[in-house]
Design an enzyme around this catalytic site. Structure first.
Site, short mmCIF file in Angstrom:
data_model
loop_
_atom_site.label_atom_id
_atom_site.label_comp_id
_atom_site.label_asym_id
_atom_site.label_seq_id
_atom_site.Cartn_x
_atom_site.Cartn_y
_atom_site.Cartn_z
N ILE A 71 0.75 -1.20 0.03
CA ILE A 71 -0.04 0.06 0.10
C ILE A 71 0.79 1.19 0.03
O ILE A 71 1.90 1.20 0.90
CB ILE A 71 -0.96 -0.08 1.20
CG1 ILE A 71 -1.73 -1.25 1.23
CG2 ILE A 71 -1.78 1.25 1.32
CD1 ILE A 71 -2.38 -1.54 2.79
N CYS A 72 0.70 2.31 -0.75
CA CYS A 72 1.20 3.43 -0.54
C CYS A 72 -0.18 4.58 -0.77
O CYS A 72 -1.22 4.22 -0.68
CB CYS A 72 2.21 3.55 -1.68
SG CYS A 72 2.00 3.61 -3.44
N ARG A 73 0.39 5.81 -1.24
CA ARG A 73 -0.62 6.90 -1.48
C ARG A 73 -1.60 6.50 -2.79
O ARG A 73 -2.61 6.49 -2.67
CB ARG A 73 -0.18 8.23 -1.68
CG ARG A 73 -1.04 9.29 -1.91
CD ARG A 73 -0.13 10.75 -1.81
NE ARG A 73 -1.23 11.67 -1.89
CZ ARG A 73 -1.70 12.00 -3.14
NH1 ARG A 73 -1.22 11.33 -4.28
NH2 ARG A 73 -2.53 12.97 -3.21
N ILE A 85 -4.07 4.11 -0.76
CA ILE A 85 -5.10 4.71 0.00
C ILE A 85 -5.93 5.41 -0.18
O ILE A 85 -6.94 5.64 0.39
CB ILE A 85 -4.24 5.00 1.50
CG1 ILE A 85 -5.14 4.95 2.49
CG2 ILE A 85 -3.41 6.58 1.22
CD1 ILE A 85 -4.27 4.72 4.08
#
Length: 172
Positions: free
Chosen positions: A65-67, A94
């Site tokens: 997961i990242c931005r 996210i």
């Protein structure tokens, strides 16, 4: 390329008996601001430095997961080179998770790396153009920043973002 999971599919997998391990590769400060419940934070630079050790310890499915998905894709490539094949990427990061209205744990709010890069790059460009009225040649600093941002877009990498990620503000 790693299989991606959309936010709804990940939400369903989190309720299953074979729940995947969630690894958030954003900076510690970004993670502290908000993260998916149950996620573990291993910032991208730390993951790259310890990839073999991390790959050895992960025997279940992993969702990165990242931005927005960019850093997670780089993390997936790093882990794949270390032999880990059970890796997925949260499509849209996210941001997509929030768009679906799913729960996030919130903490102290901080600016994400992308916003910091826009601020720093914008300030350098604006100040170098203004200062070039007094000091001839400083407009080339603005040109260099523009060229760097163009290169970052074409290569899907960002040296300024990697530098900013190492600042104390982005580490808790």
């Amino acid at each position: 390329m790693a299989p991606t999971l959309d936010a709804a599919a990940l939400r369903d997998r989190l309720d299953s008996p074979d729940r995947p391990r969630l690894i958030d590769v954003r900076t510690t400060a970004e993670f502290e601001s908000e993260h998916i419940p149950g996620a573990h934070n291993i910032p991208l630079d730390a993951l790259q430095d310890r990839r073999d050790e991390i790959a050895r310890r992960l025997d279940q499915d992993v969702v990165l997961i990242c931005r927005s998905g960019q850093r997670a894709a780089r993390a997936e490539e790093t882990l794949r080179r270390s032999g880990l094949v059970n890796v997925h990427i949260l499509d849209g990061g996210i941001l997509a998770w929030r768009r679906h209205g799913f729960t996030v744990n919130r903490g102290r709010q901080r600016w994400d790396i992308e916003r910091q890069v826009r601020l720093v790059a914008g300030l350098i460009v604006a100040l170098s153009v203004l200062a070039s009225l007094v000091v001839p040649g400083l407009q080339w600093v603005a040109f260099a920043i523009g060229a760097g941002l163009t290169f970052a877009a074409l290569t899907n990498s960002c040296a300024m973002g990697m530098l900013l990620a190492r600042l104390p503000y982005n580490r808790c």
